[in-house]
Enzyme design. Structure first.
Site, short mmCIF file in Angstrom:
data_model
loop_
_atom_site.label_atom_id
_atom_site.label_comp_id
_atom_site.label_asym_id
_atom_site.label_seq_id
_atom_site.Cartn_x
_atom_site.Cartn_y
_atom_site.Cartn_z
N ASP A 1 -2.68 -39.83 -21.11
CA ASP A 1 -1.84 -38.98 -20.25
C ASP A 1 -1.27 -37.78 -21.00
O ASP A 1 -1.14 -36.70 -20.43
CB ASP A 1 -0.70 -39.84 -19.67
CG ASP A 1 0.11 -39.09 -18.62
OD1 ASP A 1 -0.51 -38.45 -17.76
OD2 ASP A 1 1.36 -39.13 -18.67
N ARG B 1 -7.45 -32.95 4.42
CA ARG B 1 -7.91 -33.58 5.66
C ARG B 1 -6.89 -33.49 6.81
O ARG B 1 -7.25 -33.60 7.96
CB ARG B 1 -8.24 -35.05 5.39
CG ARG B 1 -9.58 -35.20 4.67
CD ARG B 1 -9.94 -36.62 4.45
NE ARG B 1 -8.86 -37.31 3.74
CZ ARG B 1 -8.85 -38.59 3.44
NH1 ARG B 1 -9.85 -39.37 3.81
NH2 ARG B 1 -7.85 -39.13 2.79
N LYS C 1 3.12 -22.70 -20.74
CA LYS C 1 4.55 -22.61 -21.07
C LYS C 1 4.77 -21.43 -22.01
O LYS C 1 4.05 -21.25 -22.98
CB LYS C 1 5.03 -23.92 -21.74
CG LYS C 1 5.02 -25.11 -20.77
CD LYS C 1 5.55 -26.37 -21.43
CE LYS C 1 5.30 -27.62 -20.59
NZ LYS C 1 6.21 -27.83 -19.48
N ASP D 1 -4.49 -27.11 -18.69
CA ASP D 1 -3.52 -27.94 -19.39
C ASP D 1 -2.22 -27.16 -19.24
O ASP D 1 -2.06 -26.10 -19.86
CB ASP D 1 -3.87 -28.09 -20.87
CG ASP D 1 -2.90 -29.04 -21.55
OD1 ASP D 1 -1.68 -28.89 -21.34
OD2 ASP D 1 -3.34 -29.93 -22.28
N HIS D 2 -1.32 -27.65 -18.40
CA HIS D 2 -0.18 -26.79 -18.04
C HIS D 2 0.71 -26.47 -19.24
O HIS D 2 1.49 -25.54 -19.21
CB HIS D 2 0.60 -27.36 -16.85
CG HIS D 2 1.51 -28.50 -17.20
ND1 HIS D 2 1.06 -29.79 -17.35
CD2 HIS D 2 2.84 -28.56 -17.41
CE1 HIS D 2 2.07 -30.57 -17.66
NE2 HIS D 2 3.18 -29.86 -17.70
N HIS E 1 -1.97 -32.51 -23.88
CA HIS E 1 -0.81 -31.71 -24.29
C HIS E 1 -0.52 -31.75 -25.80
O HIS E 1 -0.32 -30.72 -26.42
CB HIS E 1 0.44 -32.15 -23.53
CG HIS E 1 0.23 -32.26 -22.05
ND1 HIS E 1 -0.54 -31.39 -21.33
CD2 HIS E 1 0.71 -33.15 -21.13
CE1 HIS E 1 -0.53 -31.73 -20.04
NE2 HIS E 1 0.22 -32.80 -19.91
N GLU F 1 10.26 -37.87 -23.19
CA GLU F 1 10.70 -37.77 -21.79
C GLU F 1 11.70 -38.89 -21.52
O GLU F 1 11.48 -40.04 -21.92
CB GLU F 1 9.51 -37.92 -20.85
CG GLU F 1 8.56 -36.76 -20.90
CD GLU F 1 7.47 -36.92 -19.86
OE1 GLU F 1 7.55 -36.25 -18.83
OE2 GLU F 1 6.56 -37.73 -20.08
N LYS G 1 -6.00 -31.71 -14.83
CA LYS G 1 -6.19 -32.91 -15.63
C LYS G 1 -6.01 -34.13 -14.73
O LYS G 1 -5.38 -33.97 -13.69
CB LYS G 1 -5.22 -32.95 -16.81
CG LYS G 1 -3.76 -33.26 -16.43
CD LYS G 1 -2.92 -33.54 -17.65
CE LYS G 1 -2.81 -35.00 -17.95
NZ LYS G 1 -1.61 -35.65 -17.42
N LYS H 1 7.87 -42.28 -22.91
CA LYS H 1 8.69 -42.27 -21.69
C LYS H 1 9.93 -43.11 -21.99
O LYS H 1 9.90 -43.97 -22.89
CB LYS H 1 7.93 -42.93 -20.53
CG LYS H 1 6.63 -42.23 -20.18
CD LYS H 1 6.79 -41.33 -18.98
CE LYS H 1 5.47 -40.72 -18.58
NZ LYS H 1 5.53 -39.32 -18.23
#
Ligand code: BG6
Length: 481
Positions: free
Chosen positions: A234, A43, A181, A176-177, A239, A215, A147, A329
């Site tokens: 998530d 936008r 990889k 799905d990144h 993944h 992570e 996603k 996390k």
């Protein structure tokens, strides 16, 4: 044929952080087909040049060492900007007009990339359909969807129905990144281009498999999204299950998208359904200390930031072999790794009866220390017949001469432009994955739910998760690469 990549959500973070740097790198390496244009849509009222200028700055930042002013000068003219609002039919009519102008009416393959808020996926797809932008009369039309693909099985099914109303399945590329990889794709090579591992890759020799995505980071300013999602939605629905599928699948006859995805989907079909007490005994959940004080997290939130699951694939190859999946996390380090723990020798003939040898293990380091380690027992020199665990270490960085591994989006964008969907999730795959995750999310809302363990950041999640593994006579491979 020329190509146009149309990015909806052009002013968003993903575009500047990942998509444009990936396209820039492809251009610099000469991999982006000639005659490929990039059109950003959002936008904000940019002119082409102003958008190019802002991308120049962000790409210099995110492409790091690979950025060169010279290469950018040849890349920038490929970029265009078209202001537009996804809710507004007129914007799509203008977009259609703009695209046919820059494509000069020539047959062109188009890839539409939905990098917007997920709530806008359905309206964007409907508008593309209404504006005739999905029609393949003048070239292929493909759509890439980021996603999250739905928030549960019901919404994923609805989204599939909506997309199929406009695009056929072979036009749809669900990202799905993790599949982009290099080290994830290398699992195909490791398993199916070697004869030394595959004969052992089954219930006769494998004790269990551990898939960890740890992570160090916490949720930062993402509470708005994260608190309604939690780590199961998530990270696991996409993944971790993807990593499990590739680790567990049968070899396809060819490396070809339908065959690869057929085999992956069979793994999901084989995952044993949890019932009754299984949810308490086969799942663990935790929340890092301090989560409740993150900006935007509602008081008393029960959202999990750590989870561990024990899954079984009830099929010929894997019957009885537990797959432990965990992600968190606020863990001790960033590492994604897959551990194939082979069975111990049937009888340890060398002293040290109390010591369980920890060798017989293959560790696939997905990131950040991309590589593979093979752990095995060796004799301790000059110490009788004492043994200890050593390992052989293969490291991708060393083998490619210190160059950074390519980012996942390079491969995925190029595959979508070239029409190879092998590394994208199919509609049935996404629905089956939700079918595994949904019952756990439901069970965690019930009174019989396993407790939410609070864990300090900087460790390997809740201590209870280690106790849980010990009860099963196994240990987490808690090693930072
Ligand atoms: C995303 C999740 O899909 O993957 C994030 O939404 C997570 O929460 C990220 O941090 C991890 O990706 P990577 O490539 O850094 O392992």
């Amino acid at each position: 044929m020329s190509n146009t990549i149309v990015i909806f959500g052009a002013s968003g973070d993903l575009t500047s952080r990942k998509l444009i740097p990936a396209l820039y790198r492809l251009h610099k390496k000469g991999r982006l087909p000639d005659q490929t244009r990039i059109v950003g849509v959002s936008r904000s009222p940019y002119e082409h040049d102003a958008w190019r200028e802002s991308l120049r700055e962000t790409t210099a930042k995110f492409a790091g060492k690979s950025f060169s002013a010279e290469a950018w000068e040849t890349f920038a003219p490929r970029i265009y900007y078209q202001p537009g609002d996804i809710q507004d039919a007129d914007s799509f009519a203008q977009l259609a007009k703009f695209l046919s102008e820059i494509e000069e009416g020539q047959p062109t393959g188009r890839v539409y990339y939905l990098s917007t808020m997920p709530q806008l996926y359905e309206p964007a797809i409907a508008q593309l359909g209404k504006a005739g932008l999905a029609s393949e009369d003048n070239g292929t039309r493909r759509i890439i969807i980021e996603k999250p693909f739905g928030t549960d099985l019901k919404t994923a099914k609805e989204l599939n129905v909506r997309i199929h109303g406009v695009f056929s399945e072979d036009q749809i590329y669900r990202i799905d990144h993790y599949l982009g990889k290099e080290t994830v794709q290398n699992i195909f090579a490791l398993r199916f281009a070697n004869s030394i591992f595959e004969p052992l890759w089954n219930r006769n020799f494998v004790d269990h498999v551990q898939i960890t995505v740890a992570e160090e980071v916490v949720i930062g300013r993402r509470a708005g999204y994260y608190d309604t999602s939690g780590i199961l939605r998530d990270m696991f629905q996409n993944h971790l299950l993807q990593l499990m599928m590739i680790t567990a699948m049968e070899p396809p006859a060819k490396y070809e998208s339908t065959m690869v995805r057929d085999e992956k989907v069979k793994v999901l079909h084989s995952v044993r359904k949890m019932t009754g007490g299984d949810f308490a005994s086969q799942t663990m959940r935790g929340q890092y200390e301090g989560y409740l004080s993150e900006e935007g997290v509602p008081k008393g939130s029960q959202t999990e930031t750590y989870a561990a699951l024990k899954l079984y694939c009830d099929n010929w190859r894997w019957r009885g072999v537990p797959f432990f999946l965990r992600s968190g996390k606020g863990m001790s380090c960033r590492t994604t790794q897959i551990v194939i723990q082979f069975k111990n020798v049937p009888h340890m003939m060398f002293g040290e009866k109390s010591r369980v040898p920890m060798g017989n293990r293959l560790v696939i380091q997905v990131q950040p220390a991309e590589g593979i380690q093979l752990h095995f027992e060796t004799k301790v020199p000059d110490a009788g017949m004492k043994t200890r665990t050593n390992h052989l270490d293969f490291n991708f960085q060393d083998s490619i001469g210190g160059d950074a591994m390519p980012d996942a989006y390079q491969r995925l964008l190029l595959d979508a432009v070239q029409g190879d969907a092998s590394l994208f999730a199919r509609g049935d795959e996404v629905e089956l994955a939700w079918g595994i995750i949904d019952p756990i999310i439901e069970a965690w809302k019930s009174p019989a739910a396993p407790p939410l363990h609070i864990y300090p950041t900087g460790l390997w999640g809740p201590v209870e998760a280690s106790e849980w593994m010990q009860k099963q006579k196994r240990e987490w491979f808690d090693v930072c690469p």
